[in-house]
Structures are given as C-alpha cells and as structure tokens.
Design a protein around this motif. Sequence first.
Motif, PDB file in Angstrom:
ATOM      1  N   ASP A   6      51.641  43.869  46.635  1.00  0.00           N
ATOM      2  CA  ASP A   6      51.767  44.359  45.279  1.00  0.00           C
ATOM      3  C   ASP A   6      50.377  44.354  44.632  1.00  0.00           C
ATOM      4  O   ASP A   6      49.866  43.308  44.274  1.00  0.00           O
ATOM      5  CB  ASP A   6      52.723  43.468  44.511  1.00  0.00           C
ATOM      6  CG  ASP A   6      52.876  43.864  43.046  1.00  0.00           C
ATOM      7  OD1 ASP A   6      52.345  44.926  42.629  1.00  0.00           O
ATOM      8  OD2 ASP A   6      53.517  43.111  42.310  1.00  0.00           O
ATOM      9  N   LEU A   7      49.774  45.515  44.515  1.00  0.00           N
ATOM     10  CA  LEU A   7      48.446  45.608  43.911  1.00  0.00           C
ATOM     11  C   LEU A   7      48.497  46.128  42.483  1.00  0.00           C
ATOM     12  O   LEU A   7      47.568  46.762  42.008  1.00  0.00           O
ATOM     13  CB  LEU A   7      47.534  46.483  44.779  1.00  0.00           C
ATOM     14  CG  LEU A   7      47.205  45.892  46.144  1.00  0.00           C
ATOM     15  CD1 LEU A   7      46.302  46.826  46.922  1.00  0.00           C
ATOM     16  CD2 LEU A   7      46.570  44.523  46.019  1.00  0.00           C
ATOM     17  N   ASN A  26      49.140  41.617  39.483  1.00  0.00           N
ATOM     18  CA  ASN A  26      49.279  40.840  40.712  1.00  0.00           C
ATOM     19  C   ASN A  26      48.190  41.084  41.757  1.00  0.00           C
ATOM     20  O   ASN A  26      48.192  40.430  42.801  1.00  0.00           O
ATOM     21  CB  ASN A  26      50.630  41.135  41.364  1.00  0.00           C
ATOM     22  CG  ASN A  26      51.780  40.739  40.480  1.00  0.00           C
ATOM     23  OD1 ASN A  26      51.732  39.723  39.797  1.00  0.00           O
ATOM     24  ND2 ASN A  26      52.817  41.545  40.470  1.00  0.00           N
ATOM     25  N   ALA A  27      47.278  41.997  41.507  1.00  0.00           N
ATOM     26  CA  ALA A  27      46.311  42.403  42.536  1.00  0.00           C
ATOM     27  C   ALA A  27      45.476  41.246  43.073  1.00  0.00           C
ATOM     28  O   ALA A  27      45.367  41.068  44.284  1.00  0.00           O
ATOM     29  CB  ALA A  27      45.399  43.500  41.993  1.00  0.00           C
ATOM     30  N   TYR A  28      44.895  40.450  42.200  1.00  0.00           N
ATOM     31  CA  TYR A  28      44.024  39.384  42.675  1.00  0.00           C
ATOM     32  C   TYR A  28      44.801  38.371  43.514  1.00  0.00           C
ATOM     33  O   TYR A  28      44.353  37.981  44.595  1.00  0.00           O
ATOM     34  CB  TYR A  28      43.323  38.673  41.517  1.00  0.00           C
ATOM     35  CG  TYR A  28      42.398  37.591  42.012  1.00  0.00           C
ATOM     36  CD1 TYR A  28      41.181  37.920  42.583  1.00  0.00           C
ATOM     37  CD2 TYR A  28      42.758  36.252  41.948  1.00  0.00           C
ATOM     38  CE1 TYR A  28      40.340  36.943  43.077  1.00  0.00           C
ATOM     39  CE2 TYR A  28      41.922  35.271  42.431  1.00  0.00           C
ATOM     40  CZ  TYR A  28      40.706  35.617  42.999  1.00  0.00           C
ATOM     41  OH  TYR A  28      39.885  34.651  43.495  1.00  0.00           O
ATOM     42  N   ALA A  29      45.945  37.956  43.049  1.00  0.00           N
ATOM     43  CA  ALA A  29      46.749  36.992  43.797  1.00  0.00           C
ATOM     44  C   ALA A  29      47.151  37.571  45.155  1.00  0.00           C
ATOM     45  O   ALA A  29      47.110  36.867  46.167  1.00  0.00           O
ATOM     46  CB  ALA A  29      47.977  36.578  43.001  1.00  0.00           C
ATOM     47  N   SER A  30      47.509  38.825  45.193  1.00  0.00           N
ATOM     48  CA  SER A  30      47.898  39.457  46.454  1.00  0.00           C
ATOM     49  C   SER A  30      46.738  39.508  47.431  1.00  0.00           C
ATOM     50  O   SER A  30      46.899  39.242  48.620  1.00  0.00           O
ATOM     51  CB  SER A  30      48.430  40.869  46.205  1.00  0.00           C
ATOM     52  OG  SER A  30      49.621  40.823  45.455  1.00  0.00           O
ATOM     53  N   LEU A  31      45.558  39.840  46.943  1.00  0.00           N
ATOM     54  CA  LEU A  31      44.386  39.910  47.812  1.00  0.00           C
ATOM     55  C   LEU A  31      43.957  38.538  48.296  1.00  0.00           C
ATOM     56  O   LEU A  31      43.635  38.346  49.469  1.00  0.00           O
ATOM     57  CB  LEU A  31      43.220  40.588  47.089  1.00  0.00           C
ATOM     58  CG  LEU A  31      43.353  42.078  46.850  1.00  0.00           C
ATOM     59  CD1 LEU A  31      42.215  42.574  45.973  1.00  0.00           C
ATOM     60  CD2 LEU A  31      43.386  42.844  48.160  1.00  0.00           C
ATOM     61  N   GLY A  43      31.920  35.155  46.238  1.00  0.00           N
ATOM     62  CA  GLY A  43      33.045  34.242  46.117  1.00  0.00           C
ATOM     63  C   GLY A  43      34.368  34.892  45.764  1.00  0.00           C
ATOM     64  O   GLY A  43      35.371  34.208  45.635  1.00  0.00           O
ATOM     65  N   ALA A  44      34.390  36.205  45.573  1.00  0.00           N
ATOM     66  CA  ALA A  44      35.618  36.941  45.262  1.00  0.00           C
ATOM     67  C   ALA A  44      36.403  36.288  44.130  1.00  0.00           C
ATOM     68  O   ALA A  44      37.594  36.010  44.250  1.00  0.00           O
ATOM     69  CB  ALA A  44      36.475  37.105  46.512  1.00  0.00           C
ATOM     70  N   GLU A  45      35.726  36.039  43.034  1.00  0.00           N
ATOM     71  CA  GLU A  45      36.378  35.406  41.894  1.00  0.00           C
ATOM     72  C   GLU A  45      37.233  36.402  41.136  1.00  0.00           C
ATOM     73  O   GLU A  45      37.033  37.605  41.208  1.00  0.00           O
ATOM     74  CB  GLU A  45      35.319  34.801  40.975  1.00  0.00           C
ATOM     75  CG  GLU A  45      34.558  33.679  41.650  1.00  0.00           C
ATOM     76  CD  GLU A  45      33.558  33.022  40.725  1.00  0.00           C
ATOM     77  OE1 GLU A  45      33.709  33.141  39.503  1.00  0.00           O
ATOM     78  OE2 GLU A  45      32.637  32.380  41.249  1.00  0.00           O
ATOM     79  N   ASN A  46      38.188  35.892  40.408  1.00  0.00           N
ATOM     80  CA  ASN A  46      39.099  36.726  39.621  1.00  0.00           C
ATOM     81  C   ASN A  46      38.411  37.132  38.333  1.00  0.00           C
ATOM     82  O   ASN A  46      38.610  36.547  37.280  1.00  0.00           O
ATOM     83  CB  ASN A  46      40.392  35.952  39.327  1.00  0.00           C
ATOM     84  CG  ASN A  46      41.437  36.822  38.674  1.00  0.00           C
ATOM     85  OD1 ASN A  46      41.295  38.024  38.565  1.00  0.00           O
ATOM     86  ND2 ASN A  46      42.518  36.199  38.245  1.00  0.00           N
ATOM     87  N   ASN A  47      37.534  38.144  38.443  1.00  0.00           N
ATOM     88  CA  ASN A  47      36.797  38.588  37.256  1.00  0.00           C
ATOM     89  C   ASN A  47      36.743  40.076  37.143  1.00  0.00           C
ATOM     90  O   ASN A  47      36.781  40.887  37.829  1.00  0.00           O
ATOM     91  CB  ASN A  47      35.377  38.043  37.238  1.00  0.00           C
ATOM     92  CG  ASN A  47      34.605  38.307  38.501  1.00  0.00           C
ATOM     93  OD1 ASN A  47      35.035  39.071  39.358  1.00  0.00           O
ATOM     94  ND2 ASN A  47      33.477  37.675  38.638  1.00  0.00           N
TER      95      ASN A  47
END
Length: 65
Positions: free
Chosen positions: A1-2, A6-11, A61-65
């Motif tokens: 689910d992108l 929900n995109a960051y959590a899914s990735l 670091g692929a942070e949620n930003n």
Amino acid sequence: DLSAANAYASLSTGNYLNVAQPENSELYLWLTGQRATAMPMGATKNPDSINELVLAWITQGAENN
C-alpha cells in the motif's frame, strides 16, 4: 500500500530499503530496472536524477521526511 498515509511504513517494513547497502535496496533496483521481473517506473526509464535522489535518500538513512 503506497498511499500517502502508508507509503513510508510499507517501504521500510517491506524490506524495500537497505541503508547498509543502498545500491542493493529493492526500491533502487526496481527504479533502475535492475530486477529481471521489474520494469522501471513509467513507460520509459527514470531520469538518472530521480534515481540519484532516491539513492541519496536511502544512503542518508531513508528517514520519514
């Protein structure tokens, strides 16, 4: 689910990101067409600038930003 919510959590939980070896991240490999079963996003290959931006994000670091 992108979806946007929900995109960051899914990735991050779907093993699509590898911050230890960013070039081996599933997301990056898929974007660059390096997966045999995957096609690059869109009708044509992504511009290198987009691929470089995604790689830089993963490397940092692929942070949620």
